[in-house]
Design a protein around this motif. Structure first.
Motif, PDB file in Angstrom:
ATOM      1  N   ALA A 212      -8.734 -42.402  10.296  1.00  0.00           N
ATOM      2  CA  ALA A 212      -9.769 -41.866   9.416  1.00  0.00           C
ATOM      3  C   ALA A 212      -9.928 -40.417   9.847  1.00  0.00           C
ATOM      4  O   ALA A 212      -9.473 -40.046  10.932  1.00  0.00           O
ATOM      5  CB  ALA A 212     -11.080 -42.630   9.631  1.00  0.00           C
ATOM      6  N   TRP A 213     -10.542 -39.605   9.032  1.00  0.00           N
ATOM      7  CA  TRP A 213     -10.751 -38.201   9.401  1.00  0.00           C
ATOM      8  C   TRP A 213     -11.380 -38.125  10.783  1.00  0.00           C
ATOM      9  O   TRP A 213     -10.900 -37.425  11.669  1.00  0.00           O
ATOM     10  CB  TRP A 213     -11.642 -37.532   8.348  1.00  0.00           C
ATOM     11  CG  TRP A 213     -11.937 -36.098   8.661  1.00  0.00           C
ATOM     12  CD1 TRP A 213     -11.195 -35.009   8.320  1.00  0.00           C
ATOM     13  CD2 TRP A 213     -13.071 -35.597   9.395  1.00  0.00           C
ATOM     14  NE1 TRP A 213     -11.785 -33.862   8.797  1.00  0.00           N
ATOM     15  CE2 TRP A 213     -12.944 -34.195   9.464  1.00  0.00           C
ATOM     16  CE3 TRP A 213     -14.180 -36.190  10.012  1.00  0.00           C
ATOM     17  CZ2 TRP A 213     -13.877 -33.378  10.111  1.00  0.00           C
ATOM     18  CZ3 TRP A 213     -15.100 -35.387  10.658  1.00  0.00           C
ATOM     19  CH2 TRP A 213     -14.947 -34.002  10.706  1.00  0.00           C
ATOM     20  N   GLN A 214     -12.455 -38.907  10.982  1.00  0.00           N
ATOM     21  CA  GLN A 214     -13.224 -38.825  12.219  1.00  0.00           C
ATOM     22  C   GLN A 214     -12.421 -39.219  13.457  1.00  0.00           C
ATOM     23  O   GLN A 214     -12.706 -38.774  14.556  1.00  0.00           O
ATOM     24  CB  GLN A 214     -14.452 -39.745  12.085  1.00  0.00           C
ATOM     25  CG  GLN A 214     -15.508 -39.505  13.132  1.00  0.00           C
ATOM     26  CD  GLN A 214     -16.542 -40.624  13.154  1.00  0.00           C
ATOM     27  OE1 GLN A 214     -16.244 -41.777  13.418  1.00  0.00           O
ATOM     28  NE2 GLN A 214     -17.769 -40.271  12.849  1.00  0.00           N
TER      29      GLN A 214
ATOM     30  N   PRO B  66      -9.973 -35.423  13.508  1.00  0.00           N
ATOM     31  CA  PRO B  66     -10.011 -34.593  12.300  1.00  0.00           C
ATOM     32  C   PRO B  66      -8.805 -33.672  12.121  1.00  0.00           C
ATOM     33  O   PRO B  66      -8.349 -33.466  10.992  1.00  0.00           O
ATOM     34  CB  PRO B  66     -11.296 -33.768  12.492  1.00  0.00           C
ATOM     35  CG  PRO B  66     -12.172 -34.628  13.341  1.00  0.00           C
ATOM     36  CD  PRO B  66     -11.251 -35.354  14.267  1.00  0.00           C
TER      37      PRO B  66
ATOM     38  N   GLU C   1      -6.516 -32.625   8.709  1.00  0.00           N
ATOM     39  CA  GLU C   1      -6.624 -31.277   8.135  1.00  0.00           C
ATOM     40  C   GLU C   1      -5.343 -30.460   8.316  1.00  0.00           C
ATOM     41  O   GLU C   1      -4.960 -29.716   7.417  1.00  0.00           O
ATOM     42  CB  GLU C   1      -7.851 -30.557   8.711  1.00  0.00           C
ATOM     43  CG  GLU C   1      -9.142 -31.281   8.318  1.00  0.00           C
ATOM     44  CD  GLU C   1     -10.418 -30.441   8.442  1.00  0.00           C
ATOM     45  OE1 GLU C   1     -10.322 -29.222   8.704  1.00  0.00           O
ATOM     46  OE2 GLU C   1     -11.508 -31.023   8.290  1.00  0.00           O
TER      47      GLU C   1
ATOM     48  N   GLU D  46      -2.908 -31.711   5.706  1.00  0.00           N
ATOM     49  CA  GLU D  46      -3.256 -31.210   4.382  1.00  0.00           C
ATOM     50  C   GLU D  46      -2.695 -29.791   4.186  1.00  0.00           C
ATOM     51  O   GLU D  46      -2.079 -29.479   3.153  1.00  0.00           O
ATOM     52  CB  GLU D  46      -4.786 -31.171   4.315  1.00  0.00           C
ATOM     53  CG  GLU D  46      -5.379 -31.504   3.005  1.00  0.00           C
ATOM     54  CD  GLU D  46      -6.911 -31.514   3.108  1.00  0.00           C
ATOM     55  OE1 GLU D  46      -7.468 -32.050   4.100  1.00  0.00           O
ATOM     56  OE2 GLU D  46      -7.545 -30.964   2.190  1.00  0.00           O
TER      57      GLU D  46
ATOM     58  N   GLN E 148     -15.448 -46.548   8.045  1.00  0.00           N
ATOM     59  CA  GLN E 148     -16.394 -45.689   7.330  1.00  0.00           C
ATOM     60  C   GLN E 148     -17.128 -44.771   8.300  1.00  0.00           C
ATOM     61  O   GLN E 148     -17.324 -45.109   9.459  1.00  0.00           O
ATOM     62  CB  GLN E 148     -17.403 -46.562   6.568  1.00  0.00           C
ATOM     63  CG  GLN E 148     -16.753 -47.382   5.461  1.00  0.00           C
ATOM     64  CD  GLN E 148     -17.660 -48.470   4.914  1.00  0.00           C
ATOM     65  OE1 GLN E 148     -18.866 -48.433   5.101  1.00  0.00           O
ATOM     66  NE2 GLN E 148     -17.073 -49.446   4.242  1.00  0.00           N
TER      67      GLN E 148
ATOM     68  N   SER F  26     -20.078 -41.122   8.390  1.00  0.00           N
ATOM     69  CA  SER F  26     -21.080 -40.368   7.626  1.00  0.00           C
ATOM     70  C   SER F  26     -20.486 -39.191   6.873  1.00  0.00           C
ATOM     71  O   SER F  26     -21.155 -38.607   6.034  1.00  0.00           O
ATOM     72  CB  SER F  26     -22.196 -39.896   8.560  1.00  0.00           C
ATOM     73  OG  SER F  26     -21.649 -39.122   9.604  1.00  0.00           O
ATOM     74  N   VAL F  27     -19.221 -38.818   7.184  1.00  0.00           N
ATOM     75  CA  VAL F  27     -18.623 -37.692   6.468  1.00  0.00           C
ATOM     76  C   VAL F  27     -17.753 -38.139   5.290  1.00  0.00           C
ATOM     77  O   VAL F  27     -17.155 -37.303   4.619  1.00  0.00           O
ATOM     78  CB  VAL F  27     -17.787 -36.779   7.397  1.00  0.00           C
ATOM     79  CG1 VAL F  27     -18.674 -36.168   8.474  1.00  0.00           C
ATOM     80  CG2 VAL F  27     -16.630 -37.535   8.018  1.00  0.00           C
TER      81      VAL F  27
ATOM     82  N   GLN G  66     -16.595 -36.134   2.019  1.00  0.00           N
ATOM     83  CA  GLN G  66     -16.341 -34.708   2.271  1.00  0.00           C
ATOM     84  C   GLN G  66     -14.924 -34.483   2.791  1.00  0.00           C
ATOM     85  O   GLN G  66     -14.515 -33.349   2.999  1.00  0.00           O
ATOM     86  CB  GLN G  66     -17.301 -34.165   3.339  1.00  0.00           C
ATOM     87  CG  GLN G  66     -18.773 -34.337   3.029  1.00  0.00           C
ATOM     88  CD  GLN G  66     -19.607 -34.029   4.267  1.00  0.00           C
ATOM     89  OE1 GLN G  66     -19.521 -32.940   4.830  1.00  0.00           O
ATOM     90  NE2 GLN G  66     -20.399 -34.993   4.715  1.00  0.00           N
ATOM     91  N   VAL G  67     -14.197 -35.560   3.089  1.00  0.00           N
ATOM     92  CA  VAL G  67     -12.898 -35.424   3.756  1.00  0.00           C
ATOM     93  C   VAL G  67     -11.853 -36.276   3.048  1.00  0.00           C
ATOM     94  O   VAL G  67     -12.187 -37.182   2.282  1.00  0.00           O
ATOM     95  CB  VAL G  67     -13.002 -35.874   5.238  1.00  0.00           C
ATOM     96  CG1 VAL G  67     -13.896 -34.933   6.017  1.00  0.00           C
ATOM     97  CG2 VAL G  67     -13.502 -37.311   5.334  1.00  0.00           C
TER      98      VAL G  67
END
Lengths: 475, 475
Positions: free
Chosen positions: A104-106, A109, A113, A116, A326, A328-329, A332-333
């Protein structure tokens, strides 16, 4: 192993690898072992007690090294260029050494990124418009499977959320060419289409798919109540680097709402050269495409870039969102797990980041131009030599040749072809992979290993003539 | 980059990685960045000209490192242990540095043969009979997809060679549990079954699949003309490490000719401990199973072992044999490309070879026992503390907890739970991942990072109590 031991053995392995690469041309290109030779040197059961790393490293030299065919060798002309540029190798060391996972992004990160941004760098390098979004997959086989599943779900308006493919009343058809890569058939079968719904579109004299023949097949399928679902076009086929006419196929796809997937696994790297972009003219009309930057371009395997026009569709097909992933961000990601099959994700984008920066795009272009010029040179030599034939114009970096001595044809010619190729491979002087075209064996000289210079190409050409002569004399 | 430059920067990176691992506990466990923080530091376009490696390595520290959540940190209790043991990391360096590909046995014979032997070593380590054959896949998501496609083809007697799944008249059903990993649903949907044919088998009080409920579902499907195709049992679910009763499910599978796939991605590593093998009692009745040795056991990601009882069936489903991959030794060797989806193949078996030899199986067992004892210890602390609750018995290495202060319930309790977990994560002191069980959030403390010792577990427990108290006070 403590970090201090890691330091000690790590330094030793860096020297070992630097020496390997510096001295690679001393080794036979193809492994000279027989089936089972490696296996019989390994204990059949795992050790209960630890062994010294010295013993492991000694076995690496003793057991493993003789069992390798050397893809980074300057006289490796087999399969395709599987370049592993040294800057990319260092990046992969960092990725493995950090041991972080992008579930996951978290969960890290930077994994998401940097990927991407790197997918977007490569997009710009190959001249694609901004309407494409990319992600790293392991191989083109996987990318193509993802594309075919995406096509299936678009045509069926997301049957996966209902009864699946098995609840569809009208069968879905997939259009490929007999020159498509084996992974295309395989992907279609794994996606559930069934061989009876695979249409082999006839090809032209240069092994490109015929748009007119495709149109006929689509029309007759429609008349028979079959739904045309996906077309797979290839830019640079495996056997002969043939080129399917993307623009014409895209037009048929558009008119009939068929998914167009472009397999540019091999030739995609060449799209960094503006003079090569005619090869995929019309690409903006495709729905998905794959470029294996782990081939000619030089990212160490594995690094297959998969681009789509409609990422929301891909996400809808691939999405999972269990509670433990899951955070909290979310929203947004990007969640790259929803862009492909595996959940776990290595930090593969680092390879591209290091490699592109260390090389610069200009140097990458220069190297690919060198290889294409070498292919042209070889092609001219072969064409000018009596008894030898270039089977298809060498547009990329692969030269398809056959030695056709007078009096040989049919299976006798096949035996001769396989004979001289195997003679070279077994000698260790170079590595070539034969393939079948129009029912007869020929030999592919796939140029483009990082270390391959003109003199290596001249040497393989010399070896080819010698081996063919020896082979003809013996038989 | 020349081999000499590779040597120079390679040595520097070895020291950098050794320092990283030696000093990892100084870093915040979870990345402290916000969405977009990494991306905005990267140029939007690739460089035309080469950059100095010094600049790349400086950016590694400056841009990437703050964007990592550190899976190798002793206070990483998130997701699952994603251990990357240092000997395995060195092996992966060798794999990447050699840059050889196992497309076919001949393309680097050691890639195939070492993998064959390593899969067999792991088979012996986890106590499976000789009737299993193994291969390395990237992740359990992929292994499970391969299993479900294999099941589909066995039930339909190879529909892929005919009209595919879409030509089948009677729908095929897949039986999973609401506690199965998200990749199981995903695999079934990608394989074309459709959500309507996914049966969620009810579970018992400890979240294990109920065999009696499965039997009822199978019976009612048969009565309705639906063909039971595959059961996916989990040994060690993601949320709670729950255990499905493999023996009972295998018996139902056998009687009804249903494919039984066992997802032991997490708990499979624990099968090297004889005292844990009751968890998959009956495993010999399964058709396929997956063990992610890149999790707790410690092979650097990716390394997912997929075992099957009938390799000939797998090969028949996955096989491709294009001319350019044929060689004169075919028939005498394994073609691992026919054991999964991708054609290309990294030399991943080296990771297991280095790791198992450097550790010895006894040391691997000792480490897993340490982690299970730590989980027991934490479980006891939590259970003995007023206001805290252990939600399921900690049988493996994950402790599922909730702080339930008087007066909090429902969504208020959820906010409290997510609040204290996020407080810890944002502090960087430890990393925990919450998950939903029975419709309510709880927090998983997943123990088992290589570096995690008892004092780290004591520290996270202290942090949990503090964060819960602070969170309760603030709200």
């Amino acid at each position: 192993m403590t970090p201090e031991e890691f330091r000690k053995f790590g330094h030793r392995l860096i020297d070992w690898l630097a020496d390997y690469r510096a001295g690679i041309e001393e080794r036979p290109v193809m492994a000279q072992v027989r089936p089972g030779d490696i296996k019989k040197q390994l204990p059949t059961a795992p050790p209960e007690q630890p062994e010294a790393m010295e013993a492991v490293l000694a076995d690496l030299d003793r057991v493993v090294m003789p069992g390798l065919s050397h893809w980074q060798h300057p006289r490796f002309f087999g399969y395709f260029p599987g370049n592993a540029l040294l800057a990319g190798i260092l990046a992969d060391f960092v990725s493995t050494g950090l041991g972080v996972l992008g579930l996951a992004w978290q969960s890290s990160p930077a994994v998401t990124e940097v990927e991407e941004v790197m997918a977007d760098w490569v997009r710009q390098m190959v001249g694609l418009s901004e309407s494409w979004s990319g992600v790293i997959q392991d191989t083109a086989s996987t990318s193509t499977l993802v594309a075919l599943i995406s096509a299936r779900e678009r045509t069926t308006d997301y049957a996966l959320s209902r009864g699946g493919l098995q609840a569809e009343e009208q069968p879905l058809a997939v259009y490929v060419s007999a020159h498509s890569h084996s992974s295309v058939d395989k992907g279609a079968l794994l996606a559930g289409f069934g061989r009876a719904n695979l249409r082999l579109v006839p090809f032209d004299a240069e092994y490109g798919m015929r748009a007119d023949a495709l149109e006929d097949l689509v029309r007759s399928d429609l008349a028979a109540g079959v739904r045309p679902c996906a077309i797979v076009a290839t830019v640079g086929t495996t056997a002969t680097t043939a080129i399917d006419p993307v623009r014409g196929l895209a037009e048929i796809a558009r008119r009939n709402k068929i998914w167009l997937h472009v397999d540019a696994a091999m030739a995609g790297s060449a799209m960094i050269l503006p003079e090569c972009r005619w090869m995929w003219d019309g690409i903006e009309g495709a729905d998905s495409l794959v470029i294996n930057v782990h081939k000619w371009l030089g990212a160490p395997f594995d690094c297959s870039l998969y681009y789509v026009r409609d990422p929301q569709h891909l996400i809808r097909v691939m999405s999972t969102n269990p509670s433990f992933l899951q955070s909290s961000v979310d929203g947004q990601v990007k969640s790259l797990r929803d862009w492909g099959i595996p959940l776990g994700r290595r930090f593969r984008a680092l390879k591209l980041w290091f490699l592109i920066r260390e090389q610069g795009v200009e140097a990458l272009r220069a190297r690919l131009r060198r290889d294409m010029a070498n292919a042209q040179w070889l092609s001219e030599q072969v064409a000018a030599t009596p008894g030898w034939r270039v089977l298809v114009p060498a547009r990329l970096q692969t030269v398809c040749v056959r030695h056709e001595p007078p009096g040989l044809s049919g299976e006798t010619l096949d035996r001769h072809t396989l004979g001289w190729a195997e003679r070279i491979n077994r000698s260790g002087a170079a590595y070539l992979t034969p393939a079948v075209v129009d029912g007869r064996w020929m030999v592919r000289v796939s140029i483009g290993a990082l270390a391959t210079e003109r003199d290596d190409v001249a040497a393989v050409w010399q070896a080819m003539r010698q081996a063919a002569e020896d082979s003809a004399t013996e038989n």
